[in-house]
Design a protein around this motif. Structure first.
Motif, PDB file in Angstrom:
ATOM      1  N   CYS A  33       0.662  -1.033  -0.082  1.00  0.00           N
ATOM      2  CA  CYS A  33      -0.192   0.052   0.129  1.00  0.00           C
ATOM      3  C   CYS A  33       0.868   1.350   0.197  1.00  0.00           C
ATOM      4  CB  CYS A  33      -0.866  -0.133   1.284  1.00  0.00           C
ATOM      5  SG  CYS A  33      -2.173   1.615   1.357  1.00  0.00           S
ATOM      6  N   GLU A  35      -0.080   4.202   0.336  1.00  0.00           N
ATOM      7  CA  GLU A  35      -0.307   5.102   1.404  1.00  0.00           C
ATOM      8  C   GLU A  35       0.161   5.073   2.593  1.00  0.00           C
ATOM      9  OE1 GLU A  35      -2.349   8.126   1.102  1.00  0.00           O
ATOM     10  OE2 GLU A  35      -2.564   7.778  -1.255  1.00  0.00           O
ATOM     11  N   CYS A  36       0.390   3.565   2.988  1.00  0.00           N
ATOM     12  CA  CYS A  36       0.920   3.042   4.087  1.00  0.00           C
ATOM     13  C   CYS A  36       2.443   3.141   4.075  1.00  0.00           C
ATOM     14  CB  CYS A  36       0.431   1.937   4.607  1.00  0.00           C
ATOM     15  SG  CYS A  36      -1.469   1.578   5.299  1.00  0.00           S
ATOM     16  N   HIS A  69      -7.604   3.894   1.870  1.00  0.00           N
ATOM     17  CA  HIS A  69      -6.591   3.490   1.016  1.00  0.00           C
ATOM     18  C   HIS A  69      -7.286   2.540   0.172  1.00  0.00           C
ATOM     19  CE1 HIS A  69      -3.392   4.650   4.305  1.00  0.00           C
ATOM     20  NE2 HIS A  69      -4.258   5.615   4.078  1.00  0.00           N
ATOM     21  N   CYS A  81      -7.501  -1.103   1.646  1.00  0.00           N
ATOM     22  CA  CYS A  81      -6.384  -1.184   2.559  1.00  0.00           C
ATOM     23  C   CYS A  81      -7.199  -1.362   3.917  1.00  0.00           C
ATOM     24  CB  CYS A  81      -5.540  -0.139   2.614  1.00  0.00           C
ATOM     25  SG  CYS A  81      -4.430  -0.047   3.909  1.00  0.00           S
TER      26      CYS A  81
HETATM   27 ZN   LIG Z   1      -2.704   1.615   3.504  1.00  0.00          ZN
END
Ligand SMILES: [Zn+2]
Length: 90
Positions: A33, A35-36, A69, A81
């Motif tokens: 991911c 974003e993570c 996400h 996510c």
């Molecule tokens: Zn994420």
């Protein structure tokens, strides 16, 4: 009997089955991911509904609003996510 052909067919069936399980049951897959910034448990919208208790309309609203996400596979299959999901509101 052509075993090579059988093996190939078997692999295709497994892939198809996994995809159906992912769609229907909401099983998760570990995908990077962005974003993570780490590997995350990605689940189908149905899975997100099961985890949060939200309706499909709510889940898609989060996606559209960028509140969660998500990524879209080449097949157009949406994965969310699980780290970004809001906690279930009881
Ligand atoms: Zn994420």
């Amino acid at each position: 009997v052509n075993f090579t052909a059988m093996k190939k067919r078997r692999t295709e069936i497994v892939v198809e089955t996994d995809e159906i399980v992912l769609r229907r049951v909401g099983a998760s897959v570990a995908i990077w991911c962005a974003e993570c910034g780490s590997l995350a448990r990605m689940i189908a919208p149905e899975g997100a509904m099961a985890v949060t208790g939200a309706s499909s309309r709510e889940v898609y609203r989060w996606v559209e609003a960028g509140q969660v996400h998500f990524l879209e596979t080449v097949e157009g299959f949406l994965l969310i996510c699980s780290n970004s999901l809001p906690t279930r509101a009881n």
